[in-house]
Scaffold this motif. Structure first.
Motif, PDB file in Angstrom:
ATOM      1  N   THR A   1       0.845  -1.192   0.000  1.00  0.00           N
ATOM      2  CA  THR A   1       0.000   0.000   0.000  1.00  0.00           C
ATOM      3  C   THR A   1       0.879   1.240   0.000  1.00  0.00           C
ATOM      4  N   TYR A   2       0.523   2.194  -0.847  1.00  0.00           N
ATOM      5  CA  TYR A   2       1.320   3.403  -1.035  1.00  0.00           C
ATOM      6  C   TYR A   2       0.414   4.630  -1.049  1.00  0.00           C
ATOM      7  N   TYR A   3       1.072   5.786  -0.945  1.00  0.00           N
ATOM      8  CA  TYR A   3       0.357   7.057  -0.977  1.00  0.00           C
ATOM      9  C   TYR A   3       1.053   8.004  -1.948  1.00  0.00           C
ATOM     10  N   ILE A   4       0.276   8.874  -2.542  1.00  0.00           N
ATOM     11  CA  ILE A   4       0.799   9.951  -3.387  1.00  0.00           C
ATOM     12  C   ILE A   4       0.335  11.265  -2.790  1.00  0.00           C
ATOM     13  N   ALA A   5       1.255  12.188  -2.618  1.00  0.00           N
ATOM     14  CA  ALA A   5       0.911  13.532  -2.166  1.00  0.00           C
ATOM     15  C   ALA A   5       1.147  14.505  -3.311  1.00  0.00           C
ATOM     16  N   ILE A   6       0.126  15.255  -3.660  1.00  0.00           N
ATOM     17  CA  ILE A   6       0.256  16.357  -4.620  1.00  0.00           C
ATOM     18  C   ILE A   6       0.239  17.632  -3.789  1.00  0.00           C
ATOM     19  N   ASP A   7       1.410  18.247  -3.632  1.00  0.00           N
ATOM     20  CA  ASP A   7       1.565  19.370  -2.702  1.00  0.00           C
ATOM     21  C   ASP A   7       1.872  20.649  -3.461  1.00  0.00           C
ATOM     22  N   SER A   8       1.426  21.776  -2.868  1.00  0.00           N
ATOM     23  CA  SER A   8       1.575  23.085  -3.509  1.00  0.00           C
ATOM     24  C   SER A   8       2.780  23.829  -2.943  1.00  0.00           C
ATOM     25  N   TYR A   9       3.364  24.648  -3.798  1.00  0.00           N
ATOM     26  CA  TYR A   9       4.338  25.626  -3.322  1.00  0.00           C
ATOM     27  C   TYR A   9       3.583  26.824  -2.742  1.00  0.00           C
ATOM     28  N   GLY A  10       4.340  27.765  -2.248  1.00  0.00           N
ATOM     29  CA  GLY A  10       3.717  28.970  -1.698  1.00  0.00           C
ATOM     30  C   GLY A  10       3.142  28.721  -0.321  1.00  0.00           C
ATOM     31  N   THR A  11       2.496  29.732   0.216  1.00  0.00           N
ATOM     32  CA  THR A  11       1.849  29.613   1.521  1.00  0.00           C
ATOM     33  C   THR A  11       0.346  29.699   1.338  1.00  0.00           C
ATOM     34  N   ASP A  12      -0.355  29.033   2.210  1.00  0.00           N
ATOM     35  CA  ASP A  12      -1.811  28.948   2.100  1.00  0.00           C
ATOM     36  C   ASP A  12      -2.170  28.481   0.696  1.00  0.00           C
ATOM     37  N   ASN A  13      -2.993  29.265  -0.003  1.00  0.00           N
ATOM     38  CA  ASN A  13      -3.418  28.873  -1.347  1.00  0.00           C
ATOM     39  C   ASN A  13      -2.706  29.652  -2.450  1.00  0.00           C
ATOM     40  N   SER A  14      -1.631  30.355  -2.122  1.00  0.00           N
ATOM     41  CA  SER A  14      -0.986  31.216  -3.118  1.00  0.00           C
ATOM     42  C   SER A  14      -0.425  30.433  -4.297  1.00  0.00           C
ATOM     43  N   GLY A  15       0.046  29.196  -4.047  1.00  0.00           N
ATOM     44  CA  GLY A  15       0.579  28.382  -5.139  1.00  0.00           C
ATOM     45  C   GLY A  15      -0.324  27.233  -5.510  1.00  0.00           C
ATOM     46  N   ALA A  16      -1.471  27.108  -4.823  1.00  0.00           N
ATOM     47  CA  ALA A  16      -2.393  25.992  -5.076  1.00  0.00           C
ATOM     48  C   ALA A  16      -3.098  26.194  -6.421  1.00  0.00           C
ATOM     49  N   THR A  17      -3.515  25.078  -7.027  1.00  0.00           N
ATOM     50  CA  THR A  17      -4.101  25.179  -8.366  1.00  0.00           C
ATOM     51  C   THR A  17      -4.913  23.932  -8.693  1.00  0.00           C
ATOM     52  N   ASP A  18      -5.759  24.065  -9.705  1.00  0.00           N
ATOM     53  CA  ASP A  18      -6.433  22.907 -10.281  1.00  0.00           C
ATOM     54  C   ASP A  18      -5.417  22.090 -11.077  1.00  0.00           C
ATOM     55  N   TYR A  19      -5.630  20.794 -11.159  1.00  0.00           N
ATOM     56  CA  TYR A  19      -4.696  19.947 -11.905  1.00  0.00           C
ATOM     57  C   TYR A  19      -5.414  18.674 -12.355  1.00  0.00           C
ATOM     58  N   THR A  20      -4.793  18.010 -13.325  1.00  0.00           N
ATOM     59  CA  THR A  20      -5.242  16.689 -13.768  1.00  0.00           C
ATOM     60  C   THR A  20      -4.159  15.686 -13.420  1.00  0.00           C
ATOM     61  N   ILE A  21      -4.540  14.639 -12.713  1.00  0.00           N
ATOM     62  CA  ILE A  21      -3.594  13.592 -12.345  1.00  0.00           C
ATOM     63  C   ILE A  21      -3.918  12.332 -13.131  1.00  0.00           C
ATOM     64  N   THR A  22      -2.875  11.694 -13.670  1.00  0.00           N
ATOM     65  CA  THR A  22      -3.011  10.423 -14.383  1.00  0.00           C
ATOM     66  C   THR A  22      -2.037   9.434 -13.772  1.00  0.00           C
ATOM     67  N   VAL A  23      -2.574   8.337 -13.250  1.00  0.00           N
ATOM     68  CA  VAL A  23      -1.751   7.298 -12.627  1.00  0.00           C
ATOM     69  C   VAL A  23      -1.926   6.021 -13.442  1.00  0.00           C
ATOM     70  N   THR A  24      -0.811   5.443 -13.892  1.00  0.00           N
ATOM     71  CA  THR A  24      -0.854   4.249 -14.733  1.00  0.00           C
ATOM     72  C   THR A  24       0.029   3.170 -14.131  1.00  0.00           C
ATOM     73  N   PHE A  25      -0.510   1.945 -14.097  1.00  0.00           N
ATOM     74  CA  PHE A  25       0.222   0.787 -13.589  1.00  0.00           C
ATOM     75  C   PHE A  25       0.534  -0.169 -14.738  1.00  0.00           C
ATOM     76  N   GLY A  26       1.411  -1.126 -14.497  1.00  0.00           N
ATOM     77  CA  GLY A  26       1.730  -2.131 -15.496  1.00  0.00           C
ATOM     78  C   GLY A  26       0.528  -2.995 -15.831  1.00  0.00           C
ATOM     79  N   GLU A  27       0.578  -3.662 -16.998  1.00  0.00           N
ATOM     80  CA  GLU A  27      -0.589  -4.381 -17.489  1.00  0.00           C
ATOM     81  C   GLU A  27      -0.858  -5.682 -16.742  1.00  0.00           C
ATOM     82  N   SER A  28       0.046  -6.116 -15.878  1.00  0.00           N
ATOM     83  CA  SER A  28      -0.202  -7.320 -15.085  1.00  0.00           C
ATOM     84  C   SER A  28      -0.828  -7.007 -13.730  1.00  0.00           C
ATOM     85  N   GLU A  29      -0.903  -5.754 -13.355  1.00  0.00           N
ATOM     86  CA  GLU A  29      -1.521  -5.392 -12.089  1.00  0.00           C
ATOM     87  C   GLU A  29      -3.042  -5.533 -12.206  1.00  0.00           C
ATOM     88  N   PRO A  30      -3.687  -6.305 -11.315  1.00  0.00           N
ATOM     89  CA  PRO A  30      -5.104  -6.629 -11.499  1.00  0.00           C
ATOM     90  C   PRO A  30      -6.053  -5.500 -11.095  1.00  0.00           C
TER      91      PRO A  30
END
Length: 668
Positions: A468-497
Motif C-alpha cells: 500500500t502506497y500514498y501519493i501527495a500532490i503538494d503546492s508551493y507557496g503559503t496557504d493557497n498562493s501556489g495551489a491550483t487545479d490539476y489533472t492527475i493520471t496514474v498508470t500501472f503495469g498491465e499485469s496489475e489486477p
C-alpha cells in the motif's frame, strides 16, 4: 433512384501519393550506391536489435534456422555489400560533400579507414549518406562540392576496420533522429525488386501456385508449420535459400467470452460447480485504431460465490491458435469481483502453467483527498481533475527524497494498493506555472518523512513491490498562493489486477492449429479483497493477442512462381509507421503494430473487423486501392484472404499500377 457503381481503373498516383494525408508515401528515391543491387551480394545487414540479439530487415532474427548468408551481426549500424576492390561508387542522390578521408593506405586496418559523407535534401527532408572502407586517394569530389545523383564519387576497397573488400553504407534522416538506420527496412531506396542469388537477401515478388501452401519456420519440411497461403496469393520475398522467405502478417487479437449476446453460454466456454449469470460485465474498452482492438458483445458474465475461501468451482475457455507463434493472454472482470489468489491455469505447447491473480473490484470507495480520507485509486489508468485549493495544509516538507524543498501550500493525498511488482507512472498537468505549482511525492506510508520519490511533472518507477502506497500532490507557496487545479493520471503495469481492464496473465506458445485453454480455478482463493462484500470469482472474458514471433516465414520454391514486375507490373506497400517521431527507427523494439481491416473505409476511422496486423518494415503486394486504403494478400492465420491497411502507415512502390476503386453515382 441512384445506384453506386464500383469501377476499378488504373491511374497514375505517383504525383500525389504521399502528398495528401492518408495516402501511402512514395520512397525518397535514393538509388543504389553502385551500379545495381543485382551485381553484388549483401554480406552483412543492418542490426535492428542493438541488444544482445540480432535482427534485420529480411525478417531474420538470431536463432532462426537455415538463415543463409548476409544477415546482421551484433551492433552493425550499416549495410555491407561484398564489392571487389576498385568498384565504382556513385552518389545515392544530389548532395554536398560534408566530410571525407582518403589518405589511409589500402593495407591499413588500424582504424575507420577512408570514407565519404554526403548531405542531401530529398522529399523535403535532410539526410546524410556515408560510404566507408574506400580506396586510398580514390575520392573524386572535395569538401563542399555538389554532386549529382548517380555521379561517380569514389572506389571501394578494404581500408580501416575491415576483414575483406566491401562497402559499408549508412543512411540517416537528419530531419528526424539523425541516427543511421536501414534504408531497406524503411523503404528509402527507390529499387523495390532485385535478386542476387541463392542464400542471399533479395526483394522479389512471388505467387502461390497451389492451395494451402505450408509456410514453415525454416527451409525444409522438417521445420514446424507456421501458417498457410492460398493459391493465387502474392507475397514479397526477402531471401532465397533453396526455399523462399516471405513477409507474413500476423493474426488478429481475439476475445473469448463466457456468454453470447443472447445470454447463452458462448462456444468454447465450459464450467463445473455452481456458477450464476451476472448482469454486470467488464467495461474494458480498447482504443479505436489499436491493432489489438477487440469488443466484448456478451450479455453479462458468469460468477461463482464463496464465503471465506474458494471451493472446487472452475470455468474453462478453449480456443484454437490460428498460426504457430507466441501469444499474450489477458483476462478481465467487472467491478463486483472480490477474490484473492484466483488460479488461471493456462495450457500451451509446453504444458500447463498456474498463475495466481487477485480479482480486485472497483468498490467505489472514492475518498476526499484529505489525510484522513485519501482519494482511493481503483482504476488503471486513474485519471481525475482535482485541486489543491482548500486542501489539508499539514506537510510543508518531505524526506528523504525532496529534503530541503519547502512546499508550504495545501496538499491532496491518494492511496493505492498493488498486488504485484509493477511499474508506476504518475503525471500531473496544470496551468499557471510558475505562479501556481504542485509537485508529486510517492510515499511508502502516510508520512511525509517516508517520501521515496519526487518529481515536478511526471514520476516513474520501473518496479514497485506489492503493498500500500500514498501519493501527495503538494503546492508551493503559503496557504493557497501556489495551489491550483490539476489533472492527475496514474498508470500501472498491465499485469496489475484491476477491474474493467485487460490484465495480463502471461506469454505462451502455440502450434499452428493448436488448442489453448485458460481454466479459472476457485480452489486457490484464500479470502476476499473487500471483507464487507460478497466473495465473487468471475469468468467474463479472455483476450488472446499474437505477438511478433515470425516477421517472415519459409515456403517451398516448388510451389511459388516469381512474378517479374517489369513485365507484370505489381505495386508493393511496406509498413512505414514506427514509434519514433520521424519513422526512422534503428531498433526493432520501436516497431509499431498496424491493424489490417476486412474492408476499406471512407476516412481514417474503420469499423470493419480487424483480420490481421503487420509490423514496421514488412512488405506486401498491393492488389487494390480505394481512397486512402490499400488492399494486401493475407495468410490463412488471418481472418480473411485479403485485407485493407490505411495509407498513413505505408510506403508504396510502383503506385501507378495499383487498381483503384472509384465510387461513381448515376441516376436510374
Amino acid at each position: 433512384m441512384k445506384k453506386i457503381l464500383i469501377i476499378v481503373v488504373l491511374i497514375n498516383l505517383a504525383a500525389i501519393a504521399g502528398a495528401i494525408a492518408g495516402q501511402a508515401s512514395e520512397p525518397p528515391a535514393f538509388r543504389c550506391p553502385f551500379d545495381s543491387f543485382e551485381s553484388y551480394p549483401i554480406t552483412s545487414a543492418f542490426d535492428l536489435d542493438p541488444g544482445a540479439s540480432q535482427a534485420d530487415w529480411t525478417g531474420w532474427s538470431s536463432g532462426d534456422p537455415t538463415s543463409g548468408f548476409g544477415h546482421a551481426y551484433n551492433g552493425h549500424t550499416g549495410t555491407d555489400w561484398g564489392l571487389p576492390t576498385g568498384t565504382n561508387l556513385v552518389s545515392v542522390a544530389k548532395g554536398t560533400v560534408t566530410a571525407l578521408r582518403e589518405g589511409v593506405p589500402n593495407d591499413d586496418h588500424s582504424d575507420t579507414g577512408n570514407y565519404l559523407i554526403l548531405s542531401h535534401t530529398v522529399s523535403g527532408k535532410n539526410w546524410q549518406s556515408k560510404y566507408w572502407h574506400l580506396s586510398q586517394n580514390s575520392v573524386i569530389p572535395t569538401v563542399g562540392a555538389i554532386v549529382t545523383k548517380g555521379q561517380s564519387i569514389a572506389q571501394s576497397d578494404n581500408t580501416g576496420n575491415s576483414t575483406g573488400p566491401h562497402l559499408h553504407f549508412a543512411l540517416s534522416c537528419t530531419s528526424a533522429s539523425g541516427n543511421d538506420s536501414c534504408p531497406i527496412y524503411h523503404g528509402w531506396f527507390e529499387e523495390h525488386e532485385w535478386y542476387y542469388g541463392n542464400t542471399r537477401p533479395c526483394l522479389i515478388y512471388l505467387k502461390s501456385n497451389t492451395d494451402s501452401l505450408n509456410c514453415r519456420r525454416g527451409n525444409s519440411t522438417s521445420y514446424d508449420i507456421v501458417t498457410q497461403v492460398a493459391e493465387g496469393a502474392m507475397f514479397v520475398c526477402s531471401q532465397h535459400n533453396n526455399w523462399y522467405r516471405i513477409f507474413a502478417p500476423m493474426p488478429p487479437a481475439r476475445a473469448y467470452e463466457s456468454r453470447q449476446n443472447s445470454g447463452l453460454p458462448a462456444a468454447g466456454y465450459t464450467e463445473s460447480g455452481t456458477w450464476a449469470n451476472g448482469a454486470d460485465k467488464s467495461s474494458v474498452a480498447d482504443a479505436a485504431g489499436d491493432a489489438n482492438y477487440v469488443a466484448l458483445a456478451g450479455a453479462g458474465s458468469r460468477y461463482s460465490t464463496f464465503a471465506a475461501t474458494g471451493d472446487s468451482d472452475s470455468a474453462t475457455f478453449t480456443w484454437t491458435a490460428p498460426q504457430r507463434g507466441n501469444y499474450s493472454i489477458y483476462a478481465t472482470w467487472p467491478s463486483n469481483a472480490n477474490a484473492k489468489n484466483v488460479t488461471y491455469r493456462v495450457t500451451d505447447l509446453n504444458g500447463s502453467q498456474d498463475i495466481k491473480i487477485t480479482q480486485k473490484g472497483n468498490y467505489g470507495q472514492g475518498g476526499t483527498g484529505t489525510h484522513a480520507n485519501p482519494y482511493i485509486i481503483e482504476t488503471n489508468p486513474y485519471v481525475a481533475n482535482h485541486t489543491t485549493v482548500g486542501g489539508d495544509d499539514i506537510w510543508n516538507s518531505y524526506s528523504p527524497e525532496g529534503a530541503g524543498l519547502p512546499e508550504n501550500g495545501p496538499e491532496r493525498i491518494y492511496k493505492f494498493t498493488i498486488e504485484t511488482a509493477t511499474s508506476l507512472n504518475v503525471e500531473v498537468a496544470h496551468t499557471g506555472y510558475p505562479t501556481k505549482d504542485v509537485d508529486i511525492h510517492l510515499l511508502y506510508s502516510l508520512s511525509n518523512t517516508d517520501c521515496q520519490a519526487r518529481s515536478d511533472w511526471e514520476l516513474s518507477v520501473s518496479s514497485l513491490p506489492p503493498g500500500t502506497y500514498y501519493i501527495a500532490i503538494d503546492s508551493y507557496g503559503t496557504d493557497n498562493s501556489g495551489a491550483t487545479d490539476y489533472t492527475i493520471t496514474v498508470t500501472f503495469g498491465e499485469s496489475e489486477p484491476f477491474a474493467n481492464k485487460w490484465v495480463k496473465i502471461g506469454d505462451f506458445t502455440y502450434a499452428n492449429g493448436g488448442t489453448g485453454t485458460v481454466q479459472i480455478l476457485e480452489s486457490s482463493v484464500d479470502g476476499k479483497v473487500n471483507s464487507s462484500l460478497e466473495g465473487r470469482v468471475y469468468a467474463d472474458a479472455i483476450k488472446v493477442v499474437p505477438t511478433i514471433t515470425y516477421r517472415s516465414v519459409w515456403a517451398s520454391d516448388a510451389y511459388l512462381t516469381r512474378v517479374n514486375s517489369s513485365t507484370t507490373p505489381l505495386a508493393c506497400v511496406g509498413i512505414l509507421a514506427d514509434q519514433t517521431p520521424g519513422n526512422d527507427s534503428s531498433d526493432i523494439n520501436q516497431y509499431k503494430e498496424v491493424p489490417i481491416y476486412a474492408d476499406k473505409a471512407a476516412g481514417a476511422a474503420n469499423t470493419s473487423a480487424i483480420v490481421g496486423k503487420a509490423v514496421t518494415g514488412q512488405r506486401f503486394v498491393c492488389s487494390q486501392k480505394s481512397g486512402d486504403w490499400y488492399k494486401i494478400y493475407l495468410t490463412a492465420g488471418c481472418g480473411a484472404p485479403e485485407g485493407w491497411i490505411y495509407g498513413d502507415n505505408l510506403f508504396i512502390y510502383n503506385s501507378a499500377v495499383v487498381p483503384v476503386e472509384l465510387s461513381v453515382f448515376s441516376a436510374d
